[in-house]
Design a protein around this motif. Sequence first.
Motif, PDB file in Angstrom:
ATOM      1  N   THR A  35       0.637   5.292   0.185  1.00 31.81           N
ATOM      2  CA  THR A  35      -0.251   6.400   0.543  1.00 31.81           C
ATOM      3  C   THR A  35       0.531   7.696   0.415  1.00 31.81           C
ATOM      4  O   THR A  35       1.619   7.847   1.014  1.00 31.81           O
ATOM      5  CB  THR A  35      -0.767   6.247   1.981  1.00 31.81           C
ATOM      6  N   ALA A  81      -7.370   8.633   0.695  1.00 28.22           N
ATOM      7  CA  ALA A  81      -6.623   8.568   1.949  1.00 28.22           C
ATOM      8  C   ALA A  81      -7.141   9.648   2.890  1.00 28.22           C
ATOM      9  O   ALA A  81      -7.729  10.640   2.450  1.00 28.22           O
ATOM     10  CB  ALA A  81      -5.125   8.752   1.692  1.00 28.22           C
ATOM     11  N   THR A 119       0.841  -1.189   0.000  1.00 30.12           N
ATOM     12  CA  THR A 119       0.000   0.000   0.000  1.00 30.12           C
ATOM     13  C   THR A 119       0.877   1.240   0.000  1.00 30.12           C
ATOM     14  O   THR A 119       1.766   1.390   0.856  1.00 30.12           O
ATOM     15  CB  THR A 119      -0.928   0.023   1.221  1.00 30.12           C
ATOM     16  N   ARG A 176      -4.565   6.574  -1.838  1.00 32.37           N
ATOM     17  CA  ARG A 176      -3.985   5.315  -1.378  1.00 32.37           C
ATOM     18  C   ARG A 176      -4.094   4.296  -2.511  1.00 32.37           C
ATOM     19  O   ARG A 176      -5.182   3.994  -2.996  1.00 32.37           O
ATOM     20  CB  ARG A 176      -4.698   4.802  -0.142  1.00 32.37           C
TER      21      ARG A 176
END
Length: 475
Positions: A403, A456, A401, A462
């Motif tokens: 972000t 996000a 992930t 994200r």
Amino acid sequence: MSTRLLPLLIVLMAGVLLALGFPLAVSLASAQQQDVVVDRIDDTARVAALAQFVSEGEVGAAGSGAATGSDERGAMLEEELRRYFEVYGIRAGVFFRDGEAMARAPGGWTVPRAGEGRMAFQEALLGRRSDDPPQVWPWQRHGRLIVASPVVRDGDVVAVVVTDSPTGQMRSRILEGWTYIAAGEAAAMLLAVGAAFRLTGWVLRPVRVLDAATHDIATGRMKSRVAAAGGPPELRRLAHSFNEMADNVEDVLEQQRAFVADASHQLRNPLAALLLRIELLALELPAGNEEIASVRTEGKRLGQVLDDLLDLALAEHAPADLRLTDVGALASERVAAWRAYAEEKGVRLTESTGPLTGWADPVALSSALDAVVDNALKFTPEGGDVDVRVARAGTDRTTITVTDGGPGLSDDEMDRIGDRFWRSNRHQNVKGSGLGLSISRALLAAGGGTIAYEHAEPRGLRVTLTVPRSSPGSS
């Protein structure tokens, strides 16, 4: 589909077995009772043959002790009925038209005053044997069979022979027969269920294979095909047609990829020559000419688009070299490679990784992660943060992930992110071709991975890269 087809087949087969079993059970009960009734009719006929030579007056004489031939016949009839009752437990009697007993056993038994017994006696007085008595079922514990036959002398009915039989043994035989029928029905039902499973598997196996091949093609494995063997002829034809369609689709996509790759490759040389001529031309113009600077920028952007088009064509065409990969180590390596660029932009690039593995092409996953991190750093302002995390999603997926702390996207823009050449109107001045995320998606799809986007908090975007933890071909 099997969960819908199997119950339907089982219910239909159960209905057929019940439709056959119930009439068979009724027929067996009727046959058992009919055997008893026929036997009782024979007995009453034999007793009637003895009783037709005994008159009412002779019965009285026998009771007073007179010794005649008729008396002997009456005594013989009385003895016959007594022994019949003792041996079989069947009450029997010969009754005159007025109901007086000629002979009977046991001694206190009389003609029934009502019900089926009385109806049988009345029919016999009319010169007919009684009709078949009502069916006695196993649960009728006090059910009895009453049969009556007329005693005819000189064409007239002078008396009636009546038998009243217990039905315990008959009901036991019926129940035993029903037990065998139930056992046969249960065995047939088990065979029917087994046949339903085999039939369902035979019918649905090509459908499952077709579904798996369709899923493979939908996720980018264009070489998947259906083995057109087994199953009904219609499904075999469908499998053959599906394979033809997949071949045609693959040919069309291959032509498109080849065209994009050839076009981007062939345009690189003319573009390089054009940029060289522009540089030569710039030498003859005053320094700082804005038009020349603009032409240079557009030329370089066009070169970047051609490079990205070639990368996209190669990503969609090249087969994935899948292997067990340490996703955490790979992410750490790529974060370290991008950290210098992040520091140059004044962006904090952090990571949270661990020893998690996934089934992926390491080169393709690295390229996809590079494209995502590049995008995150590109849109995150100075002083912002970009965070890279590796985690496990359930038992069968590993995720990376990314972000960012950029301005993020609106809901409408979220629907379009990842489309080829698409860029937000707010970011047109940011360097890029709009193909980076498309390339990432193509690289991941070749190995069974995915890419997803979400808002996000409190702002930013994200992006989640997902790869399987086991080989896609092992499931």
